[in-house]
Design a protein around this motif. Structure first.
Motif, PDB file in Angstrom:
ATOM      1  N   ILE A   1       0.862  -1.181   0.000  1.00 15.33           N
ATOM      2  CA  ILE A   1       0.000   0.000   0.000  1.00 15.33           C
ATOM      3  C   ILE A   1       0.898   1.230   0.000  1.00 15.33           C
ATOM      4  O   ILE A   1       1.793   1.345   0.840  1.00 15.33           O
ATOM      5  CB  ILE A   1      -0.926   0.016   1.235  1.00 15.33           C
ATOM      6  CG1 ILE A   1      -1.806  -1.236   1.215  1.00 15.33           C
ATOM      7  CG2 ILE A   1      -1.767   1.295   1.267  1.00 15.33           C
ATOM      8  CD1 ILE A   1      -2.699  -1.386   2.447  1.00 15.33           C
ATOM      9  N   CYS A   2       0.681   2.122  -0.957  1.00 18.01           N
ATOM     10  CA  CYS A   2       1.544   3.290  -1.070  1.00 18.01           C
ATOM     11  C   CYS A   2       0.711   4.534  -1.311  1.00 18.01           C
ATOM     12  O   CYS A   2      -0.214   4.519  -2.120  1.00 18.01           O
ATOM     13  CB  CYS A   2       2.547   3.108  -2.206  1.00 18.01           C
ATOM     14  SG  CYS A   2       3.743   4.462  -2.246  1.00 18.01           S
ATOM     15  N   ALA A   3       1.052   5.597  -0.598  1.00 10.17           N
ATOM     16  CA  ALA A   3       0.311   6.847  -0.747  1.00 10.17           C
ATOM     17  C   ALA A   3       0.825   7.643  -1.943  1.00 10.17           C
ATOM     18  O   ALA A   3       0.206   8.612  -2.369  1.00 10.17           O
ATOM     19  CB  ALA A   3       0.441   7.684   0.521  1.00 10.17           C
ATOM     20  N   LYS A   4       1.947   7.228  -2.500  1.00 14.78           N
ATOM     21  CA  LYS A   4       2.545   8.001  -3.583  1.00 14.78           C
ATOM     22  C   LYS A   4       2.238   7.399  -4.945  1.00 14.78           C
ATOM     23  O   LYS A   4       1.663   6.322  -5.061  1.00 14.78           O
ATOM     24  CB  LYS A   4       4.050   8.119  -3.353  1.00 14.78           C
ATOM     25  CG  LYS A   4       4.348   8.983  -2.138  1.00 14.78           C
ATOM     26  CD  LYS A   4       5.819   9.057  -1.878  1.00 14.78           C
ATOM     27  CE  LYS A   4       6.382  10.366  -2.326  1.00 14.78           C
ATOM     28  NZ  LYS A   4       7.785  10.492  -1.856  1.00 14.78           N
ATOM     29  N   ASN A   5       2.661   8.131  -5.955  1.00 16.99           N
ATOM     30  CA  ASN A   5       2.228   7.772  -7.296  1.00 16.99           C
ATOM     31  C   ASN A   5       3.353   7.919  -8.319  1.00 16.99           C
ATOM     32  O   ASN A   5       3.123   8.405  -9.432  1.00 16.99           O
ATOM     33  CB  ASN A   5       1.038   8.686  -7.660  1.00 16.99           C
ATOM     34  CG  ASN A   5       0.042   7.978  -8.541  1.00 16.99           C
ATOM     35  OD1 ASN A   5       0.180   6.782  -8.825  1.00 16.99           O
ATOM     36  ND2 ASN A   5      -0.962   8.708  -9.006  1.00 16.99           N
ATOM     37  N   CYS A   6       4.556   7.496  -7.946  1.00 19.93           N
ATOM     38  CA  CYS A   6       5.716   7.613  -8.827  1.00 19.93           C
ATOM     39  C   CYS A   6       5.423   6.979 -10.192  1.00 19.93           C
ATOM     40  O   CYS A   6       4.853   5.885 -10.258  1.00 19.93           O
ATOM     41  CB  CYS A   6       6.919   6.931  -8.180  1.00 19.93           C
ATOM     42  SG  CYS A   6       7.176   7.479  -6.472  1.00 19.93           S
ATOM     43  N   TYR A   7       5.834   7.650 -11.261  1.00 16.41           N
ATOM     44  CA  TYR A   7       5.445   7.217 -12.616  1.00 16.41           C
ATOM     45  C   TYR A   7       6.057   5.896 -13.055  1.00 16.41           C
ATOM     46  O   TYR A   7       5.649   5.319 -14.045  1.00 16.41           O
ATOM     47  CB  TYR A   7       5.839   8.291 -13.641  1.00 16.41           C
ATOM     48  CG  TYR A   7       5.050   9.575 -13.540  1.00 16.41           C
ATOM     49  CD1 TYR A   7       3.740   9.582 -13.056  1.00 16.41           C
ATOM     50  CD2 TYR A   7       5.603  10.781 -13.958  1.00 16.41           C
ATOM     51  CE1 TYR A   7       3.025  10.769 -12.974  1.00 16.41           C
ATOM     52  CE2 TYR A   7       4.886  11.967 -13.885  1.00 16.41           C
ATOM     53  CZ  TYR A   7       3.599  11.954 -13.379  1.00 16.41           C
ATOM     54  OH  TYR A   7       2.895  13.126 -13.309  1.00 16.41           O
ATOM     55  N   TYR A   8       7.093   5.426 -12.322  1.00 18.55           N
ATOM     56  CA  TYR A   8       7.825   4.241 -12.771  1.00 18.55           C
ATOM     57  C   TYR A   8       7.449   2.974 -12.021  1.00 18.55           C
ATOM     58  O   TYR A   8       7.862   1.888 -12.382  1.00 18.55           O
ATOM     59  CB  TYR A   8       9.340   4.479 -12.600  1.00 18.55           C
ATOM     60  CG  TYR A   8       9.687   5.161 -11.281  1.00 18.55           C
ATOM     61  CD1 TYR A   8       9.804   4.428 -10.112  1.00 18.55           C
ATOM     62  CD2 TYR A   8       9.841   6.546 -11.224  1.00 18.55           C
ATOM     63  CE1 TYR A   8      10.090   5.058  -8.907  1.00 18.55           C
ATOM     64  CE2 TYR A   8      10.140   7.179 -10.019  1.00 18.55           C
ATOM     65  CZ  TYR A   8      10.247   6.442  -8.863  1.00 18.55           C
ATOM     66  OH  TYR A   8      10.513   7.059  -7.677  1.00 18.55           O
ATOM     67  N   CYS A   9       6.667   3.097 -10.959  1.00 17.74           N
ATOM     68  CA  CYS A   9       6.566   2.000  -9.993  1.00 17.74           C
ATOM     69  C   CYS A   9       5.227   1.263 -10.059  1.00 17.74           C
ATOM     70  O   CYS A   9       4.159   1.888 -10.072  1.00 17.74           O
ATOM     71  CB  CYS A   9       6.781   2.569  -8.596  1.00 17.74           C
ATOM     72  SG  CYS A   9       6.559   1.341  -7.298  1.00 17.74           S
ATOM     73  N   GLY A  10       5.304  -0.062 -10.059  1.00 20.31           N
ATOM     74  CA  GLY A  10       4.116  -0.898 -10.207  1.00 20.31           C
ATOM     75  C   GLY A  10       3.127  -0.815  -9.056  1.00 20.31           C
ATOM     76  O   GLY A  10       1.948  -1.106  -9.226  1.00 20.31           O
ATOM     77  N   ILE A  11       3.581  -0.426  -7.867  1.00 22.82           N
ATOM     78  CA  ILE A  11       2.638  -0.392  -6.738  1.00 22.82           C
ATOM     79  C   ILE A  11       2.182   1.038  -6.429  1.00 22.82           C
ATOM     80  O   ILE A  11       1.647   1.323  -5.367  1.00 22.82           O
ATOM     81  CB  ILE A  11       3.200  -1.094  -5.485  1.00 22.82           C
ATOM     82  CG1 ILE A  11       4.432  -0.390  -4.926  1.00 22.82           C
ATOM     83  CG2 ILE A  11       3.539  -2.544  -5.789  1.00 22.82           C
ATOM     84  CD1 ILE A  11       4.853  -0.930  -3.536  1.00 22.82           C
ATOM     85  N   ARG A  12       2.395   1.955  -7.369  1.00 28.65           N
ATOM     86  CA  ARG A  12       1.925   3.345  -7.216  1.00 28.65           C
ATOM     87  C   ARG A  12       0.427   3.347  -6.907  1.00 28.65           C
ATOM     88  O   ARG A  12      -0.322   2.475  -7.373  1.00 28.65           O
ATOM     89  CB  ARG A  12       2.224   4.144  -8.486  1.00 28.65           C
ATOM     90  CG  ARG A  12       1.543   3.592  -9.725  1.00 28.65           C
ATOM     91  CD  ARG A  12       2.218   4.079 -10.994  1.00 28.65           C
ATOM     92  NE  ARG A  12       2.164   5.529 -11.087  1.00 28.65           N
ATOM     93  CZ  ARG A  12       1.172   6.208 -11.632  1.00 28.65           C
ATOM     94  NH1 ARG A  12       0.132   5.582 -12.165  1.00 28.65           N
ATOM     95  NH2 ARG A  12       1.217   7.519 -11.666  1.00 28.65           N
ATOM     96  N   SER A  13      -0.001   4.347  -6.163  1.00 27.29           N
ATOM     97  CA  SER A  13      -1.402   4.358  -5.713  1.00 27.29           C
ATOM     98  C   SER A  13      -2.376   4.394  -6.889  1.00 27.29           C
ATOM     99  O   SER A  13      -3.479   3.882  -6.809  1.00 27.29           O
ATOM    100  CB  SER A  13      -1.640   5.548  -4.788  1.00 27.29           C
ATOM    101  OG  SER A  13      -1.312   6.748  -5.456  1.00 27.29           O
TER     102      SER A  13
ATOM    103  N   ALA B   1       8.401  -1.046   2.320  1.00 31.09           N
ATOM    104  CA  ALA B   1       6.964  -0.993   2.029  1.00 31.09           C
ATOM    105  C   ALA B   1       6.696   0.248   1.199  1.00 31.09           C
ATOM    106  O   ALA B   1       7.580   1.106   1.032  1.00 31.09           O
ATOM    107  CB  ALA B   1       6.156  -0.928   3.322  1.00 31.09           C
ATOM    108  N   GLY B   2       5.480   0.353   0.699  1.00 27.28           N
ATOM    109  CA  GLY B   2       5.070   1.605   0.079  1.00 27.28           C
ATOM    110  C   GLY B   2       5.135   2.709   1.117  1.00 27.28           C
ATOM    111  O   GLY B   2       5.190   2.455   2.317  1.00 27.28           O
ATOM    112  N   GLU B   3       5.135   3.958   0.644  1.00 28.19           N
ATOM    113  CA  GLU B   3       5.285   5.076   1.592  1.00 28.19           C
ATOM    114  C   GLU B   3       3.952   5.470   2.198  1.00 28.19           C
ATOM    115  O   GLU B   3       2.987   5.748   1.492  1.00 28.19           O
ATOM    116  CB  GLU B   3       5.901   6.302   0.882  1.00 28.19           C
ATOM    117  CG  GLU B   3       7.391   6.156   0.696  1.00 28.19           C
ATOM    118  CD  GLU B   3       8.094   7.478   0.369  1.00 28.19           C
ATOM    119  OE1 GLU B   3       9.027   7.422  -0.438  1.00 28.19           O
ATOM    120  OE2 GLU B   3       7.725   8.538   0.924  1.00 28.19           O
ATOM    121  N   ARG B   4       3.935   5.496   3.532  1.00 28.78           N
ATOM    122  CA  ARG B   4       2.763   5.958   4.287  1.00 28.78           C
ATOM    123  C   ARG B   4       3.276   6.645   5.531  1.00 28.78           C
ATOM    124  O   ARG B   4       4.297   6.254   6.085  1.00 28.78           O
ATOM    125  CB  ARG B   4       1.931   4.767   4.757  1.00 28.78           C
ATOM    126  CG  ARG B   4       1.100   4.121   3.696  1.00 28.78           C
ATOM    127  CD  ARG B   4       0.480   2.842   4.232  1.00 28.78           C
ATOM    128  NE  ARG B   4      -0.411   3.061   5.377  1.00 28.78           N
ATOM    129  CZ  ARG B   4      -1.039   2.085   6.019  1.00 28.78           C
ATOM    130  NH1 ARG B   4      -0.879   0.825   5.632  1.00 28.78           N
ATOM    131  NH2 ARG B   4      -1.824   2.343   7.039  1.00 28.78           N
TER     132      ARG B   4
END
Ligand code: 5AD
Ligand code: SF4
Ligand code: FES
Length: 352
Positions: free
Chosen positions: A49-61, A95-98
């Protein structure tokens, strides 16, 4: 002192002989400075679970197709126990960033439990992104002693191309977080992705000089690998071929070792994604840290930041055996039961 031009030249090497000579030089320097021991950081991919939305990453929100998970407390503690019993020395929690209260409290609780079950013996690295000073402090006091925040690219203009341009993805704040970590006593790490679309060897030389200037204790860097479910996939036409990206990544690791002989550098999983012997080659090029995956197999396919990640079906015990063999094949040894802390940190803080 190497100049930017020197670094650009090394990164741009085309001849196989010169490439091999650079790798060999960096590997020997690692041995002279730190010995030939490689240290384990058992990897727990705690939640996607990640609060961010980086353009390269598969687990982006923004990837709504991604199923989400968080490991249970028992699962995390079982991983830590396995690492402790198998004499890994250290674990890393990623983990994703939270930064919500529930998450911060939970990590603090888990850190304390992990310390308890290992009699304080298991070293803990965190890779949980930007946090407030209070959070950094609480997690340090709960037992974490290393923290990694990759800057991803040290160029603020490029940073904007790979991240949404909003307050959740601020280059300045990320850098500030990295600087604040210092004050809490952590061994501090950063890193970048190599071969991003639009990134030049000059940019990468600047990244290395940035890392040197930041005077970090640890580095984790590896090739950028495309992921179909992300916006940056649209720019895949600009990428250099994966073989070249891999070799360039190896030279980055080697040049970094020449620039900072006594830091800890990881042979990252992304290296093995582009080359079946990628991690071994990274060790030969001067890396001295490796992260055997401990995450329960049922979660692994949901922690795919990029395509082709290895070890999807291999459980912790299989990876342990596999990686030990791989390290020995390079002529290095595994530092079982040791923390393998960054020598650079010791010099920096104790004047050694
Ligand atoms: N390719 C390579 N590395 C990636 N990361 C995220 N997405 C990718 C990708 N597509 C890296 C970032 C991040 C770390 C957790 O994984 O550097 O900091
Ligand atoms: Fe979240 Fe990290 Fe992926 Fe960015 S790279 S979307 S912060 S997990
Ligand atoms: Fe996981 Fe080789 S490291 S199977």
């Amino acid at each position: 002192m190497m100049t930017k031009d020197d670094i650009v030249k090394l990164l741009s090497i085309k001849s196989k002989d010169e490439h091999e000579a650079l790798i060999e030089k960096a590997g020997s320097l690692r041995n002279e400075t730190l010995g030939n021991r490689v240290y384990f950081r058992g990897l727990i991919e705690y939640s996607n679970i990640c609060a961010k939305n980086c353009y390269y990453c598969g687990i982006r929100s923004g990837n709504s197709k991604q199923e989400r998970y968080t490991m249970t407390d028992d699962e995390v503690l079982d991983c830590a126990r396995f690492a402790y019993n198998t004499k890994y020395g250290s674990i890393v929690i990623q983990a994703g960033e939270r930064s919500d209260k529930a998450f911060v409290d939970k990590i603090e609780f888990l850190l304390k439990e992990i310390k308890k079950l290992s009699d304080g013996n298991l070293g803990i690295t965190l890779s949980l992104g930007e946090q407030s000073d209070e959070t950094f402090k609480r997690w340090f006091e709960a037992g974490a002693h290393r923290y990694l925040i990759r800057i991803e690219t040290s160029d603020p203009k490029l940073y904007k191309k790979y991240h949404p341009d909003d307050k959740f993805h601020s280059y300045d704040e990320r850098l500030e977080s990295l600087n604040r970590l210092r004050n809490h006593g952590y061994q501090v790490g950063t890193g970048v992705m190599i071969g991003l679309p639009g990134q030049t060897v000059e940019d990468l030389a600047n990244d290395l000089l940035f890392i040197k200037k930041l005077d970090v204790d640890m580095v984790g860097m590896g090739p950028y690998i495309e992921n179909e479910n992300t916006p940056l996939y649209d720019r895949r036409g600009e990428l250099i071929p994966s073989k070249d990206r891999f070799e360039l990544s190896l030279r980055m690791i080697a040049v970094l070792r020449l620039l900072m002989p006594d830091i800890n550098t990881a042979a990252t999983t992304a290296m093995q994604t582009l080359d079946p012997l990628g991690r071994e080659k990274a060790i030969r090029a001067g890396a001295n840290i490796i992260m055997p995956n401990l995450t329960p197999v049922k979660y692994r396919e949901n922690y795919l930041l990029y395509e082709g990640k290895p070890c999807l079906d291999e459980d912790a015990a299989k990876c342990a055996g596999c990686i030990t063999g791989r390290i020995r094949s390079t002529g290095a040894e595994v530092g079982f039961g040791e923390w393998g802390d960054s020598k650079h940190f010791k010099r920096r803080t104790e004047g050694k």
